[in-house]
Motif scaffolding. Structure first.
Motif, PDB file in Angstrom:
ATOM      1  N   TYR A 138      44.015  64.734  25.824  1.00 24.10           N
ATOM      2  CA  TYR A 138      43.721  64.448  24.368  1.00 24.10           C
ATOM      3  C   TYR A 138      43.575  63.205  24.162  1.00 24.10           C
ATOM      4  N   PRO A 139      42.778  62.616  23.286  1.00 23.44           N
ATOM      5  CA  PRO A 139      42.572  60.969  22.936  1.00 23.44           C
ATOM      6  C   PRO A 139      44.033  60.353  22.833  1.00 23.44           C
ATOM      7  N   ALA A 140      45.112  61.227  22.219  1.00 24.13           N
ATOM      8  CA  ALA A 140      46.317  60.681  21.732  1.00 24.13           C
ATOM      9  C   ALA A 140      46.999  60.186  23.023  1.00 24.13           C
ATOM     10  N   VAL A 141      46.824  60.526  24.310  1.00 27.15           N
ATOM     11  CA  VAL A 141      47.528  59.992  25.371  1.00 27.15           C
ATOM     12  C   VAL A 141      46.638  58.751  26.103  1.00 27.15           C
ATOM     13  N   LEU A 142      45.673  58.295  25.258  1.00 26.02           N
ATOM     14  CA  LEU A 142      44.791  57.303  26.029  1.00 26.02           C
ATOM     15  C   LEU A 142      45.144  55.922  25.585  1.00 26.02           C
ATOM     16  N   SER A 143      45.296  54.927  26.349  1.00 25.62           N
ATOM     17  CA  SER A 143      45.390  53.665  26.014  1.00 25.62           C
ATOM     18  C   SER A 143      44.318  52.972  24.952  1.00 25.62           C
ATOM     19  N   GLY A 144      44.376  52.087  24.372  1.00 27.82           N
ATOM     20  CA  GLY A 144      43.362  51.568  23.291  1.00 27.82           C
ATOM     21  C   GLY A 144      42.157  51.200  24.093  1.00 27.82           C
ATOM     22  N   GLY A 145      42.319  50.520  25.447  1.00 31.22           N
ATOM     23  CA  GLY A 145      41.048  50.260  26.082  1.00 31.22           C
ATOM     24  C   GLY A 145      40.171  51.565  26.537  1.00 31.22           C
ATOM     25  N   MET A 146      40.906  52.539  27.056  1.00 28.17           N
ATOM     26  CA  MET A 146      40.637  53.656  27.472  1.00 28.17           C
ATOM     27  C   MET A 146      39.895  54.597  26.391  1.00 28.17           C
ATOM     28  N   LYS A 147      40.197  54.516  24.881  1.00 24.46           N
ATOM     29  CA  LYS A 147      39.577  55.190  24.011  1.00 24.46           C
ATOM     30  C   LYS A 147      38.491  54.521  23.711  1.00 24.46           C
ATOM     31  N   GLN A 148      38.318  53.110  23.592  1.00 26.26           N
ATOM     32  CA  GLN A 148      37.040  52.694  23.483  1.00 26.26           C
ATOM     33  C   GLN A 148      36.110  52.972  24.519  1.00 26.26           C
ATOM     34  N   ARG A 149      36.391  52.969  25.917  1.00 20.61           N
ATOM     35  CA  ARG A 149      35.663  53.468  26.989  1.00 20.61           C
ATOM     36  C   ARG A 149      35.094  54.665  26.711  1.00 20.61           C
ATOM     37  N   ALA A 150      35.974  55.615  26.056  1.00 19.27           N
ATOM     38  CA  ALA A 150      35.569  57.076  26.001  1.00 19.27           C
ATOM     39  C   ALA A 150      34.464  57.104  24.959  1.00 19.27           C
ATOM     40  N   ALA A 151      34.741  56.242  23.662  1.00 17.22           N
ATOM     41  CA  ALA A 151      33.833  55.945  22.761  1.00 17.22           C
ATOM     42  C   ALA A 151      32.688  55.794  23.310  1.00 17.22           C
ATOM     43  N   LEU A 152      32.619  54.632  24.155  1.00 16.51           N
ATOM     44  CA  LEU A 152      31.150  54.070  24.483  1.00 16.51           C
ATOM     45  C   LEU A 152      30.636  55.254  25.534  1.00 16.51           C
ATOM     46  N   LEU A 153      31.294  55.883  26.381  1.00 18.62           N
ATOM     47  CA  LEU A 153      30.713  57.059  27.315  1.00 18.62           C
ATOM     48  C   LEU A 153      29.975  58.195  26.066  1.00 18.62           C
ATOM     49  N   ARG A 154      30.776  58.448  25.027  1.00 16.58           N
ATOM     50  CA  ARG A 154      30.022  59.475  24.098  1.00 16.58           C
ATOM     51  C   ARG A 154      28.920  58.802  23.617  1.00 16.58           C
ATOM     52  N   THR A 155      28.751  57.368  23.474  1.00 18.46           N
ATOM     53  CA  THR A 155      27.544  56.789  22.980  1.00 18.46           C
ATOM     54  C   THR A 155      26.504  56.817  23.731  1.00 18.46           C
ATOM     55  N   PHE A 156      26.773  56.367  25.297  1.00 24.25           N
ATOM     56  CA  PHE A 156      25.722  56.480  26.280  1.00 24.25           C
ATOM     57  C   PHE A 156      25.306  57.845  26.373  1.00 24.25           C
ATOM     58  N   LEU A 157      26.116  58.963  26.594  1.00 18.97           N
ATOM     59  CA  LEU A 157      25.714  60.173  26.653  1.00 18.97           C
ATOM     60  C   LEU A 157      24.783  60.863  25.387  1.00 18.97           C
ATOM     61  N   THR A 158      24.650  60.049  24.406  1.00 13.12           N
ATOM     62  CA  THR A 158      23.564  60.457  23.451  1.00 13.12           C
ATOM     63  C   THR A 158      22.194  60.525  23.959  1.00 13.12           C
ATOM     64  N   HIS A 159      22.195  59.601  25.192  1.00 14.03           N
ATOM     65  CA  HIS A 159      20.817  59.532  25.710  1.00 14.03           C
ATOM     66  C   HIS A 159      19.812  58.701  24.876  1.00 14.03           C
ATOM     67  N   ARG A 160      20.299  57.957  24.046  1.00 19.63           N
ATOM     68  CA  ARG A 160      19.431  57.170  23.412  1.00 19.63           C
ATOM     69  C   ARG A 160      19.197  55.931  23.824  1.00 19.63           C
TER      70      ARG A 160
END
Lengths: 258, 271
Positions: A138-160
């Motif tokens: 769950y996001p709660a266990v991630l560090s700040g940097g990991m959360k941003q990378r996860a958010a970025l992966l989510r953005t990349f995976l929109t395939h826009r």
């Protein structure tokens, strides 16, 4: 030396003006903003607080409509643009009840695509985004940097093809931030997306971008565009070069103009 | 590999440290009570000793059983109705600002009406059957559920909603993928408050007119000066409320594992 001088325009804003009413008083947030980003280009927007950068992003991603001007995607007027560009807000905004894996496939899920396929693709990308082994966390266990990378992966995976990144590293400490800037360049060079990047940080803008748009305080207008002809791929050591210092100074000057 | 470390099952030592003081205090109170009734030879109809109450409870278990079953039935049906109505109202309040303005004050006023005064009316209108008790339980329970759920829906981070909209999500998708899950902790808070009151609601409903149920049993025991049975019934009611509460907490933990997942932090202690 632009990294893609002849590439077609992916995103173009033609004289965007936006008014708001603040306590009943009309207030111009953006005035005649013209900018463009070519395919595969890394473009930054820099400006003082309150220059309407977030408003501009909300207009580009379709949450707001401009009062004047248009948003062109691939040269076409995009009137219903929600979902057509990938938007990464300042906060990571991961859904706390979803695992990392289910968070990053949100884009394909909303479009009703095959979830199995999306999960498979996401799993393959987790190591590149430094999230290996955290698919079920769950996001709660991630560090700040990991959360941003996860958010970025989510953005990349929109395939826009066009990604809007709104100060993605703004809330991170300086070391993590530097690390993520280098990492972001690596990821961008691999996927060659068109990126529009908002930042307050002069070094960040020079280090990452092909071109930097300098915005004025309210109402936000484009004051000047500064090309960044530094060679790519860029390593951290480039910040010690005289060219970097010159560009940095040029940008600071442009920001300080009254 | 799972990195979620959902709150570790507490060890025995930790459990003793957590609940030990409360258990000890209760034990002391009961011991003092036991000793006091013996030393001052207090009459059993006035204040029976805890041991006598325990014995009475065991002796009367055949009698208590059917009454308990009846109360459990009323509680669960009433609570279920409150849950259904409560969630529906929370939804209505959420859907329209006008409905919110119309309903919210009424909801608050409904809680200011003393249930004990309404209960006899319900008997007059609906007779001695299950319905009036279910209504009393429902009246007691639905309010915290509505408020908890409606507030949960309302407090969804607007940035999360904007993010989904920027990704092209429909209203329906925003509702089911963001707002509903975001409202669940609030809903469970409401349910926990509601379930704690529910049994007492059933007892009140039984007091004003019923042929079966713990409330009736308590009333009869009291009228015949079987104070030990009265106390035994109180103990059963408490145990029932506690069991229902713990059941809800258990369901919540299973349903919202993310809510109980906290970042793992090392604890640094001075040596």
């Amino acid at each position: 030396m632009n990294s893609c001088p002849d590439a077609p325009c992916k995103l173009e804003l033609t004289g965007i003006t936006k008014w708001f009413k603040v306590d009943g008083v009309p207030l111009k947030a953006l005035e005649d903003v013209r900018l463009h980003a070519r395919a595969g280009e890394f473009v930054s927007l820099i400006g003082p607080s309150g220059c309407g950068k977030s408003t501009l992003f909300n207009i580009i991603c379709g949450l707001l409509e401009p009062d004047e001007g248009q948003v062109l995607l691939d040269g076409q007027v995009a009137s219903r643009r929600a979902g057509l560009v990938g938007y990464m807000p300042q906060k990571d905004l991961l859904l706390p009840w979803r695992s990392v894996l289910d968070n990053v496939i949100l884009g394909p899920e909303l479009r009703g695509e095959n979830l199995q396929e999306s999960r498979r693709e996401a799993k393959e990308l987790l190591p590149l985004f430094g999230l290996e082994g955290f698919a079920d966390a769950y996001p709660a266990v991630l560090s700040g940097g990991m959360k941003q990378r996860a958010a970025l992966l989510r953005t990349f995976l929109t395939h826009r093809e066009v990604l809007l990144l709104d100060e993605p590293f703004g809330a991170l400490d300086a070391l993590t931030r530097m690390e993520l800037q280098e990492w972001l360049l690596g990821v961008w060079e691999r996927f060659r997306k068109t990126i529009l990047f908002v930042t307050h940080d002069v070094d960040e803008a020079v280090f990452l971008s092909d071109r930097v748009y300098v915005l004025t305080p309210r109402p936000g207008r484009v004051r000047t565009v500064i090309p960044v002809p530094l060679p790519r791929p860029r390593a951290r050591s480039i910040i010690a070069s005289p060219e970097f210092a010159t560009l940095r100074y040029q940008l600071l000057e442009a920001l300080a103009l009254r | 590999m799972r990195r979620n470390a959902p709150v570790k099952a507490p060890g025995i030592g930790q459990a003793i440290a957590e609940y030990g003081p409360a258990v000890l205090l209760v034990a002391l109170v009961f011991a003092a009570w036991e000793v006091a009734t013996a030393v001052w030879k207090i009459q059993a109809w006035l204040l029976p000793a805890p041991s006598a109450i325990a014995k009475a409870a065991v002796d009367a278990r055949g009698l208590l059983g059917p009454h308990l079953a009846q109360t459990v039935l009323e509680t669960l049906v009433g609570f279920g109705a409150a849950l259904a109505v409560g969630l529906l109202m929370a939804l209505l309040i959420d859907l329209s600002a006008t409905l919110r303005r119309a309903l919210y004050p009424l909801l608050v006023v409904s809680q200011t009406i003393p249930i004990i005064a309404v209960a006899p009316l319900l008997v007059i209108w609906f007779g001695y059957g299950l319905l009036p008790k279910v209504i009393v339980v429902g009246l007691v329970c639905f309010f915290p559920i509505v408020v908890g759920t409606a507030d949960g829906l309302r407090s969804t981070d607007p940035d999360l909603i904007a993010l989904l909209q920027s990704m092209g999500a429909t209203r329906r998708q925003v509702f089911f993928k963001v707002r509903v899950p975001a409202s669940l902790p609030g809903m469970f808070t409401g349910i926990k408050v509601a379930i704690t009151y529910s049994v007492v609601g059933a007892i009140i409903g039984e007091w004003v007119g019923a042929s079966r149920g713990l409330g009736v049993f308590m009333l009869r025991a009291s009228n015949s000066f079987r104070t030990d049975w009265v106390f035994a019934t109180i103990a059963v009611v408490s145990a029932l409320s506690l069991a229902l509460f713990l059941a809800v907490v258990g369901i919540e933990r299973l349903a919202l594992p993310w809510f109980y997942t906290k970042a793992r932090e090392e604890t640094w202690e001075e040596m």
